[in-house]
Design a protein around this motif. Structure first.
Motif, PDB file in Angstrom:
ATOM      1  N   LYS A  19       0.821  -1.204   0.000  1.00 15.44           N
ATOM      2  CA  LYS A  19       0.000   0.000   0.000  1.00 15.44           C
ATOM      3  C   LYS A  19       0.859   1.260   0.000  1.00 15.44           C
ATOM      4  O   LYS A  19       0.542   2.244  -0.687  1.00 15.44           O
ATOM      5  CB  LYS A  19      -0.933  -0.008   1.222  1.00 15.44           C
ATOM      6  N   ASP A  23       0.775   4.035  -2.823  1.00 16.48           N
ATOM      7  CA  ASP A  23       0.401   5.408  -2.481  1.00 16.48           C
ATOM      8  C   ASP A  23       1.452   6.416  -2.919  1.00 16.48           C
ATOM      9  O   ASP A  23       1.143   7.617  -3.061  1.00 16.48           O
ATOM     10  CB  ASP A  23       0.191   5.534  -0.966  1.00 16.48           C
ATOM     11  N   TYR A  44      -6.731  -0.563  -5.362  1.00 16.07           N
ATOM     12  CA  TYR A  44      -5.587   0.220  -5.833  1.00 16.07           C
ATOM     13  C   TYR A  44      -5.382  -0.025  -7.333  1.00 16.07           C
ATOM     14  O   TYR A  44      -5.079  -1.148  -7.738  1.00 16.07           O
ATOM     15  CB  TYR A  44      -4.324  -0.170  -5.080  1.00 16.07           C
TER      16      TYR A  44
END
Length: 272
Positions: A19, A23, A44
């Motif tokens: 993640k 990000d 995502y």
């Protein structure tokens, strides 16, 4: 965008690392034992999940083919998949020993072996092999976990020499007990009915649980450091030690030597 492959990305540190990279603008190749575990990563757009069993050469090669069909290059491989086994030698079981060796050590070997040709063809790449404080020091009831992590340390350093001419870097990352699901999933031997053994197991379980509960900020620190390492690969082999616990134990062992270190652990940890 750069591309990172992470093993064991379905939970714990692997998922958090996936993640964080996503990000921060990386494409993430999130691999895991079963795609049923991929739910948290499905939102995502720059995370793509693949089924990959690090213990199976055949399965690794199938996943590799799928990955290379989807991605022209891989910049970093993070060997994160791992598990724990806390047992006395006398009470250990063949199947559990085989499993931890297959995942923690041979899994790293097999994944590296599969992707070295990719890096060599590209003329660049980086292996980040996650070990543990267990890769630096020897502690009670670490017989099997520590052995596999120290094996990864030795393997990684040796492999790094082979890859120098191909602009492929290798490093290891060590840290202490982070507040993830890892400790909850550690396999332990059955209660022994041997007073000395049971007392030691209770003591170690208590110490590790306390350490884990205190290290609330460690996971974020680890993930941030992994991202930093990936962005600035070191050409020479490096060992990155993260967090107070791991750094303290590393330097204590170095300063005291093995005999005094052993004495301190017996007195402070085992109270003997």
């Amino acid at each position: 965008m750069k591309n990172v492959l992470i093993t064991g990305a379905s939970g714990g540190l692997g998922k958090l690392t996936a993640k964080h990279f996503a990000d921060n603008g990386w494409n993430v190749i999130a691999t895991m034992i079963s795609l049923d575990l991929a739910e948290d990563l499905e939102g995502y757009p720059n995370v793509k999940c693949y089924q990959l069993d690090v213990t199976s050469t055949e399965n690794i090669n199938i996943a590799k083919t799928q990955i290379l069909n989807d991605f022209e290059a891989i910049d970093v491989v993070v060997n994160n998949a791992g598990l724990g086994y806390r047992s006395f030698v006398e009470l250990s079981e063949d199947s559990k020993i085989d499993t931890i060796v297959d995942v923690n050590w041979l899994g790293v070997v097999k994944v590296c072996r599969a992707f070295i040709p990719v890096f060599r063809k590209q003329k660049y790449g980086q292996f980040i092999n996650i070990t543990s404080i267990a890769g630096l020091v020897n502690l009670p009831l670490g017989n099997f976990y520590h052995s596999t992590k120290q094996a990864v340390e030795s393997f990684s350093e040796c492999m790094s020499y082979e890859l120098l001419d191909f602009n492929v870097s290798v490093c290891t990352v060590q840290f202490g007990n982070a507040p993830t699901d890892f400790q909850n999933n550690v396999v332990k031997c059955e209660e022994s009915k041997i007073p000395s053994y049971d007392k030691m197991m209770d003591s170690i379980n208590t110490i590790l649980n306390k350490k884990t509960s205190k290290n609330q900020n460690l996971t974020k620190t680890i993930v941030a450091k992994l991202f930093s390492i990936a962005n600035k690969p070191s050409k020479s082999f490096r060992k990155y030690t993260i967090g107070f616990d791991a750094n303290f134990m590393k330097y204590l062992r170095r300063i005291l030597g093995y005999r005094l270190f052993n004495f301190v652990i017996r007195k402070k940890v085992l109270k003997s």
